[in-house]
Scaffold this motif. Sequence first.
Motif, PDB file in Angstrom:
ATOM      1  N   ARG A 204     -12.840  -1.422   9.997  1.00 36.69           N
ATOM      2  CA  ARG A 204     -13.953  -1.083   9.095  1.00 36.69           C
ATOM      3  C   ARG A 204     -14.115   0.431   9.062  1.00 36.69           C
ATOM      4  O   ARG A 204     -14.538   0.992   8.068  1.00 36.69           O
ATOM      5  N   PRO A 260      -8.483 -10.533  10.623  1.00 29.33           N
ATOM      6  CA  PRO A 260      -9.858 -10.639  10.104  1.00 29.33           C
ATOM      7  C   PRO A 260     -10.897 -10.047  11.057  1.00 29.33           C
ATOM      8  O   PRO A 260     -11.868  -9.430  10.624  1.00 29.33           O
ATOM      9  N   ALA A 263     -10.755  -6.326  10.788  1.00 28.40           N
ATOM     10  CA  ALA A 263     -11.346  -5.854   9.532  1.00 28.40           C
ATOM     11  C   ALA A 263     -12.858  -5.989   9.525  1.00 28.40           C
ATOM     12  O   ALA A 263     -13.536  -5.348   8.721  1.00 28.40           O
ATOM     13  N   ALA A 264     -13.375  -6.838  10.407  1.00 27.05           N
ATOM     14  CA  ALA A 264     -14.811  -7.114  10.401  1.00 27.05           C
ATOM     15  C   ALA A 264     -15.620  -6.154  11.258  1.00 27.05           C
ATOM     16  O   ALA A 264     -16.843  -6.118  11.151  1.00 27.05           O
ATOM     17  N   ILE A 265     -14.963  -5.399  12.119  1.00 27.77           N
ATOM     18  CA  ILE A 265     -15.706  -4.537  13.036  1.00 27.77           C
ATOM     19  C   ILE A 265     -15.316  -3.078  12.842  1.00 27.77           C
ATOM     20  O   ILE A 265     -14.259  -2.767  12.290  1.00 27.77           O
ATOM     21  N   GLN A 269     -17.638  -0.940  17.686  1.00 29.32           N
ATOM     22  CA  GLN A 269     -17.626  -2.314  18.188  1.00 29.32           C
ATOM     23  C   GLN A 269     -16.319  -2.616  18.905  1.00 29.32           C
ATOM     24  O   GLN A 269     -16.297  -3.355  19.891  1.00 29.32           O
ATOM     25  N   ILE A 413      -5.226  -7.244   6.860  1.00 27.10           N
ATOM     26  CA  ILE A 413      -5.722  -8.536   6.382  1.00 27.10           C
ATOM     27  C   ILE A 413      -4.673  -9.284   5.568  1.00 27.10           C
ATOM     28  O   ILE A 413      -4.972 -10.315   4.954  1.00 27.10           O
TER      29      ILE A 413
ATOM     30  N   GLY B 128     -24.324  -6.116  10.374  1.00 23.23           N
ATOM     31  CA  GLY B 128     -22.980  -5.912  10.898  1.00 23.23           C
ATOM     32  C   GLY B 128     -22.837  -6.525  12.277  1.00 23.23           C
ATOM     33  O   GLY B 128     -21.794  -7.096  12.615  1.00 23.23           O
ATOM     34  N   GLN B 129     -23.899  -6.423  13.061  1.00 23.50           N
ATOM     35  CA  GLN B 129     -23.890  -7.029  14.386  1.00 23.50           C
ATOM     36  C   GLN B 129     -24.029  -8.553  14.289  1.00 23.50           C
ATOM     37  O   GLN B 129     -23.396  -9.284  15.050  1.00 23.50           O
ATOM     38  N   ASN B 132     -20.760  -9.944  13.604  1.00 24.97           N
ATOM     39  CA  ASN B 132     -19.685  -9.605  14.534  1.00 24.97           C
ATOM     40  C   ASN B 132     -18.971 -10.879  14.961  1.00 24.97           C
ATOM     41  O   ASN B 132     -19.604 -11.803  15.470  1.00 24.97           O
ATOM     42  N   PRO B 133     -17.648 -10.956  14.764  1.00 21.66           N
ATOM     43  CA  PRO B 133     -16.949 -12.220  15.002  1.00 21.66           C
ATOM     44  C   PRO B 133     -16.990 -12.679  16.454  1.00 21.66           C
ATOM     45  O   PRO B 133     -16.977 -13.878  16.718  1.00 21.66           O
ATOM     46  N   ALA B 153     -14.720 -14.537  10.795  1.00 17.09           N
ATOM     47  CA  ALA B 153     -14.831 -13.071  10.681  1.00 17.09           C
ATOM     48  C   ALA B 153     -15.391 -12.781   9.294  1.00 17.09           C
ATOM     49  O   ALA B 153     -14.662 -12.453   8.366  1.00 17.09           O
ATOM     50  N   TRP B 154     -16.690 -12.918   9.164  1.00 20.94           N
ATOM     51  CA  TRP B 154     -17.354 -12.931   7.867  1.00 20.94           C
ATOM     52  C   TRP B 154     -17.101 -11.647   7.079  1.00 20.94           C
ATOM     53  O   TRP B 154     -16.884 -11.711   5.851  1.00 20.94           O
ATOM     54  N   LEU B 155     -17.112 -10.522   7.763  1.00 21.99           N
ATOM     55  CA  LEU B 155     -16.926  -9.253   7.058  1.00 21.99           C
ATOM     56  C   LEU B 155     -15.459  -8.841   6.994  1.00 21.99           C
ATOM     57  O   LEU B 155     -15.125  -7.862   6.336  1.00 21.99           O
ATOM     58  N   GLY B 156     -14.612  -9.568   7.703  1.00 22.53           N
ATOM     59  CA  GLY B 156     -13.200  -9.208   7.736  1.00 22.53           C
ATOM     60  C   GLY B 156     -12.331 -10.018   6.801  1.00 22.53           C
ATOM     61  O   GLY B 156     -11.176  -9.698   6.571  1.00 22.53           O
ATOM     62  N   ASP B 157     -12.902 -11.055   6.254  1.00 22.52           N
ATOM     63  CA  ASP B 157     -12.162 -11.925   5.333  1.00 22.52           C
ATOM     64  C   ASP B 157     -12.540 -11.536   3.907  1.00 22.52           C
ATOM     65  O   ASP B 157     -13.724 -11.610   3.548  1.00 22.52           O
ATOM     66  N   PRO B 158     -11.582 -11.134   3.094  1.00 20.40           N
ATOM     67  CA  PRO B 158     -11.921 -10.742   1.721  1.00 20.40           C
ATOM     68  C   PRO B 158     -12.667 -11.835   0.948  1.00 20.40           C
ATOM     69  O   PRO B 158     -13.428 -11.531   0.036  1.00 20.40           O
ATOM     70  N   THR B 240     -22.204  -1.685   6.019  1.00 23.55           N
ATOM     71  CA  THR B 240     -21.587  -2.855   6.658  1.00 23.55           C
ATOM     72  C   THR B 240     -20.072  -2.838   6.537  1.00 23.55           C
ATOM     73  O   THR B 240     -19.376  -3.103   7.510  1.00 23.55           O
ATOM     74  N   THR B 241     -19.558  -2.553   5.364  1.00 34.86           N
ATOM     75  CA  THR B 241     -18.118  -2.695   5.166  1.00 34.86           C
ATOM     76  C   THR B 241     -17.432  -1.464   4.568  1.00 34.86           C
ATOM     77  O   THR B 241     -16.208  -1.447   4.482  1.00 34.86           O
ATOM     78  N   PRO B 245     -13.210  -5.356   3.430  1.00 38.28           N
ATOM     79  CA  PRO B 245     -11.825  -4.973   3.763  1.00 38.28           C
ATOM     80  C   PRO B 245     -10.960  -4.765   2.533  1.00 38.28           C
ATOM     81  O   PRO B 245     -11.078  -5.532   1.563  1.00 38.28           O
TER      82      PRO B 245
END
Lengths: 432, 296
Positions: A204, A260, A263-265, A269, A413, B128-129, B132-133, B153-158, B240-241, B245
């Motif tokens: 991120r 994933p 990409a999420a952190i 973190q 990703i 964001g926290q 966090n996955p 990974a909610w924020l890491g998956d497009p 957040t992002t 991603p």
Amino acid sequence: MVIAVLMAACGSSNDEGEATTTTESTSTETTTLMESTTSQAPDGDVVLRIAGDGYAHTAAAVEAFEASHPGITVEYAEGNLNFEEGVPQALLQSGQGPDILILNAGPGRAGELAKAGLTADLSELYDDLDLASVYPETLMNQLEAQYGGQISEMVEVYSAFQIYYNKALFDDAGLDEPESWEALVEACQSLADSGVEPMTLGTRSGFAAGWLGGVLLASSVSIDEMTEIIYEEASFEQPDVIRGFEMLEELVTGPCIDGPTAAAIDYNQSFASFYNNQAAMVAGNEFVLIGAVDSDVDISQFGSFAIPPRDGGGDVVYSGGMGKSWVLNAESTEREAALAWLAWVTTDEYLNIVVDAGSYIPAARLPDGAELAPSLARTGEILANEELGYNPSNYFSGAGTQAWYEALQSLVIGEITPAEAAAAVQQALESN
Amino acid sequence: MNRSLGNRLQDGLVGFSFLAPAVVVVALFVIVPLLQAGHLSFQDWDGLSAEAPYVGMTNYITLLTDGRFLAALQRTAIWFVIHLVLAVGGGFVLALLLSEVRWGRTLFRTVAFFPFVISLSVVGVIWGQIYNPSSGLLNATLNAVGLQAFSHAWLGDPGTALPAVAVASSWQGYAFYMVILLAGIQSIDPAIHEAAMVDGASTIQRIRHVTIPSLHNTITVVLIFAFIRAFHGFGVVWSTTTGGPGTATELVTVYIWRRAFQSGSVSQAATAGIVLGVIVVAVAGPFNRRRDKGAL
């Protein structure tokens, strides 16, 4: 002073520094340029305005400078002058900006300001102070290669990027430091089997992706080849560059990195995960250990190594180089005082303050007897003894750096292939 | 006659003197920057150089044929729809509930309004926290109730990043609409509800046939606000992002930021800003006119 545009960026940018341990020490020299500055204060009180990162040593440095330069008062405005957020550009274009700024070094950032005429030429200062004997030769070569030899930045921070690992987690999994690429991948599998996240990455934060990307490219692309790419004599779409991207793809599709999650952190973190023994490895520079010290984490539990090359690659090479630089506002009204500061930051007096605080490794040669903090010792050895590969983020200009980060993030990703990643970066470099 | 004209002039001057501060502020911080952006959109400027040559309509042609900008526009439209459902819909439901509360009304309203006063950057850090996955509240809760399969990974998956950030943004924004709708609900004549109850209408029927029609004007105002706020979405996304991603959460506003400050294409960014403004006005303007005429 219009410092309203200063804002804290999300974490530190690439910081790179180098330390040497030669016996000669620098001294404050009075030269034709500096006759009216270092040895005597300008008439009347002068306010020297400096803006940039604040470190543990900043207050002490300001105090020491003022003591040795009567008549000059330093106003140091602390804040992260993130080039990617337009902060230094806005400050310098405002007409009311500080006299000196400390910001991301290199042709991609400080260099862009110099190209636009926003910062002053410091070549004469370098000559007058014989800074070629103070800075590492590779650094001087890089500085002199820019803009026809005009030097517009005084590199302050020099650092090296590598893979940091948790020794206890490695021991529990029965692992030693990997000495080959295959051993690294096998180590990841063993760590994953033992229930530990093998390698954490916080993409991120684009620059965090750049740290790992730089480490991988350093092991897959020769320094000479990368030099040609950096200075636009060769294309980024080289087989060796693509191999570096393939190495990242292998880490992500294999057991090492969960794409994933990465990409999420962000990098904070991921560092937290590393400090809390949830992840066994993380890519970064010496600020990984500095951050651990700040978080009261025992750094003796961490070791480090460079990414071993994959088959067909070159020697083990650390990536790194210039991290932060001082630049002089081309429209500074207190030029003499500013030059006094820039000269002073290469003196033993200043360097001892920095070393004692353990803030980072200064680019200038360390004074006799100066001992780096434990968190910096290993990096100091690397910078003293190893030739560094490039960290592309510091050398690519805006669009190129952005494309570099996005290519790495997209690769993590699984949205693009290594070849597409290299092509995207090359396209951005050409368009810039 | 002169006296009347003089009085009118004096009244006008008095009125203008009250308006002047607001006019000055709007001129300085809205009109002038707008004109400058428009000027920049016809130039080629990287944000650093002293020169900014004129390039005519080149920036507009480049922008409107830029697949990345068009994709950002599409994402912004999706963002608006999610915002509409969650923020406006959620605000409406809460307004209905709060209008029925008898005890502790002030307390509940204060608590319900709390997210709106939180800075957007802080909202981004909080969510964001949460997302966090490995250590986030959401996945921890899912794991605790036996729904590990939904841990993500909610924020890491497009595929989930945009909706996830939209949820965070809607959480921050629902209170704004809640307050407006609550005021509207409380302005409805209670006799109408009483009459409906006497006729045997259920709660849902009263909401559908009394509350919503009575809130017609309020709802149209809320829709306009939602549209404008959705197209201004940046703070929560960036914190957040940062648009990732990749470009999965790159709204038009993020696109503008990146072009201006990361790609060194300030003129392109200005152009995109102008186009965004035109889109917002082109939708909001006719909508407001039809609303004023009672056609909506």
